[in-house]
Write an enzyme that holds these catalytic residues in place. Structure first.
Site, PDB file in Angstrom:
ATOM      1  N   HIS A 127       0.842  -1.206   0.000  1.00  0.00           N
ATOM      2  CA  HIS A 127       0.000   0.000   0.000  1.00  0.00           C
ATOM      3  C   HIS A 127       0.880   1.260   0.000  1.00  0.00           C
ATOM      4  CE1 HIS A 127      -3.536   2.461   1.317  1.00  0.00           C
ATOM      5  NE2 HIS A 127      -2.584   3.164   1.908  1.00  0.00           N
ATOM      6  N   GLU A 128       1.919   1.266   0.825  1.00  0.00           N
ATOM      7  CA  GLU A 128       2.813   2.437   0.900  1.00  0.00           C
ATOM      8  C   GLU A 128       3.585   2.601  -0.413  1.00  0.00           C
ATOM      9  OE1 GLU A 128       2.499   4.575   3.141  1.00  0.00           O
ATOM     10  OE2 GLU A 128       1.329   3.402   4.568  1.00  0.00           O
ATOM     11  N   GLU A 192      -6.046   7.117  -1.069  1.00  0.00           N
ATOM     12  CA  GLU A 192      -6.106   5.872  -0.299  1.00  0.00           C
ATOM     13  C   GLU A 192      -6.690   4.733  -1.119  1.00  0.00           C
ATOM     14  OE1 GLU A 192      -4.504   5.178   2.158  1.00  0.00           O
ATOM     15  OE2 GLU A 192      -3.954   7.212   2.694  1.00  0.00           O
ATOM     16  N   ASP A 196      -4.800   1.324  -2.289  1.00  0.00           N
ATOM     17  CA  ASP A 196      -5.355  -0.014  -2.042  1.00  0.00           C
ATOM     18  C   ASP A 196      -5.428  -0.796  -3.347  1.00  0.00           C
ATOM     19  OD1 ASP A 196      -5.703   0.480   0.619  1.00  0.00           O
ATOM     20  OD2 ASP A 196      -7.884   0.706   0.559  1.00  0.00           O
TER      21      ASP A 196
HETATM   22 ZN   LIG Z   1      -2.333   5.166   2.651  1.00  0.00          ZN
END
Ligand SMILES: [Zn+2]
Length: 474
Positions: A127-128, A192, A196
């Site tokens: 995710h990062e 975000e 994802d």
């Molecule tokens: Zn994030």
């Protein structure tokens, strides 16, 4: 300089604060911005890396670092991006992770302890990494006006790592600039869900179970609700909503080609290491039932090699663990470490063998050299480290260790030289310049390879520092 074309001025000494006005924001699509931004990002990354090493408690255990970096590199190689990533472990019990400037990814020990499988840690790293590949962070810094790169980087670290209350500390010091960075570091909902979306795909491509992400966030969120404690940091920046979880599950279903089992075995040993060597205290550690092999690993980590110690090293149980888990390198490395105290010669053979089968594992030559040095084979210890060409990521550990070996031998010029290289590696160029000058001053024989090398590094450093100064004048 026209205000409308001013994006970031890299000034190392000057701290002046200009509040940018939304109407003067640059056109992010302009092609001439690209190079400039890349330079800016590199400079911020360098200052951020220095801040990390100077102000935070980084885990330096080569086994834990090798483990996390193996996961990170596996995922990074699946992104199709050739960009630079580096992975650090911060000794901090908050369950959190972050993506900093220039591909610097940080994972807290709290997060490693809270994970139930390697796939869960991988899901957060993925995710990062997706935040980086989608350029969520690079965009945010483009709005900043004149201030020092070092202070921006320090502030970004403070906000991302969360050890300071930015609203009361540095952010106030930097005024509106600080609050603006703090605001920009909060990823938007769109960022975000993008992270994802791509992260889950990377996870699948790297051989992990893509369901791990929804599982991990779901469990963290539920346990925060059940026990009514303050939700972990990561949930504050990544709120778990029903729709986010539904989308993550849907995405995992889309990309998954076959059910993959969750990987848990190495993670358990890493968690034992964190507890025994780094002193971390996961809430549930007492309740974890260890297998005999894991118990053996735990005991051997704590064993002392003197006659009075109640906890004795136990080679037999390690041998059993190795024959039961022939692919688990951590048991083999631990066996070599044990032998280095009881039968040094045998351990040297063992380390050489391990180095041959795991050539990219930095922990092996690191322990091998430590064992040689302890056995008073100082030159051989230095040789082992000088013979490896570690990736950029391990240079700080490597050069610091060489500086320590030379300090034992009381060769001060070499101590300064390797300290300079260590500081160079983490972006601390000013300190590196100072240390190189000290090394030069102390070197008596100027007709050596070593002296030539000193001069080479010195001029490289000077060039780099001049380059930053030139950029500041642009
Ligand atoms: Zn994030």
């Amino acid at each position: 300089m026209k205000h409308s074309t001013l994006i970031i001025i890299l000034t190392l000494n000057l701290l002046s604060i200009n509040i940018s006005n939304a109407s003067t924001l640059p056109d992010l699509g302009a092609s001439d911005l690209k190079d400039y931004n890349k330079q800016t990002e590199t400079a911020l990354g360098r200052a951020f890396s220095t801040a990390l090493y100077q102000h935070y408690d980084l885990v330096k255990d080569p086994v834990i670092l090798s483990y996390i970096r193996r996961i990170g590199n596996k995922i990074a190689s699946e992104t199709g991006h050739s960009r630079h990533f580096s992975f650090h472990v911060i000794n901090n019990s908050e369950i959190n992770a972050f993506a900093g400037p220039n591909g610097i990814i940080g994972i807290n020990t709290g997060l490693i302890n809270a994970a139930k499988s390697e796939d869960e840690i991988a899901s957060v790293i993925a995710h990062e990494i997706a935040h980086v590949t989608q350029r969520h962070l690079s965009r945010t810094y483009e709005y900043q006006n004149a201030t020092s790169v070092t202070s921006i980087a320090t502030l970004i670290a403070a906000i991302l790592i969360g050890t300071q209350d930015p609203s009361a500390g540095l952010a106030t010091y930097l005024g509106a600039q600080g609050l603006s960075i703090q605001h920009q570091l909060k990823n938007s909902r769109i960022h975000e869900s993008e992270a994802d979306y791509f992260g889950i795909k990377y996870l699948q491509d790297a051989g992990y179970n893509p369901e791990a992400m929804a599982n991990f966030f779901d469990r963290l969120s539920k346990s925060a609700q059940i026990y009514e404690f303050k939700p972990p940091e990561i949930l504050q920046t990544h709120p778990v909503t029903a729709s986010r979880m539904a989308r993550a599950k849907e995405r995992a279903f889309q990309v998954q080609t076959e059910k993959k089992p969750f990987k848990t075995k190495t993670l358990r040993l890493i968690q034992i290491r964190l507890v025994k060597l780094e002193g971390t205290r996961p809430d549930n550690y007492q309740n974890i039932s260890l297998t005999p092999s894991e118990k053996c690993y735990e005991n051997n980590l704590q064993a002392r090699y003197n006659d009075t110690s109640p906890l004795k090293p136990n080679l037999n149980c390690l041998e059993t663990a190795i024959s039961n888990h022939p692919t688990q390198r951590l048991y083999k490395i631990q066996k070599a470490n044990l032998l280095s105290f009881t039968a040094p010669k045998k351990s040297f053979t063992e380390y050489k063998y391990l180095q041959a089968i795991y050539p990219s594992d930095f922990s092996i030559p690191y322990f091998y050299a430590t064992a040689l040095n302890r056995d008073n084979k100082k030159n051989e210890a230095i040789q082992v480290l000088q013979n490896i060409t570690p990736s950029f990521h391990y240079q700080f550990l490597l050069y610091s260790k060489l500086a320590r070996f030379y300090s034992d031998k009381r060769e001060k010029d070499k101590v300064y030289y390797y300290d300079a290289l260590a500081n160079y590696n983490i972006g601390n160029w000013k300190k590196s310049q100072y240390l190189i000058n000290q090394a030069k001053r102390l070197t008596k024989d100027k007709n050596t390879k070593f002296y030539t090398q000193l001069i080479r590094i010195q001029s490289e450093l000077n060039d780099n520092v001049i380059k930053i100064q030139k950029n500041n004048e642009k």
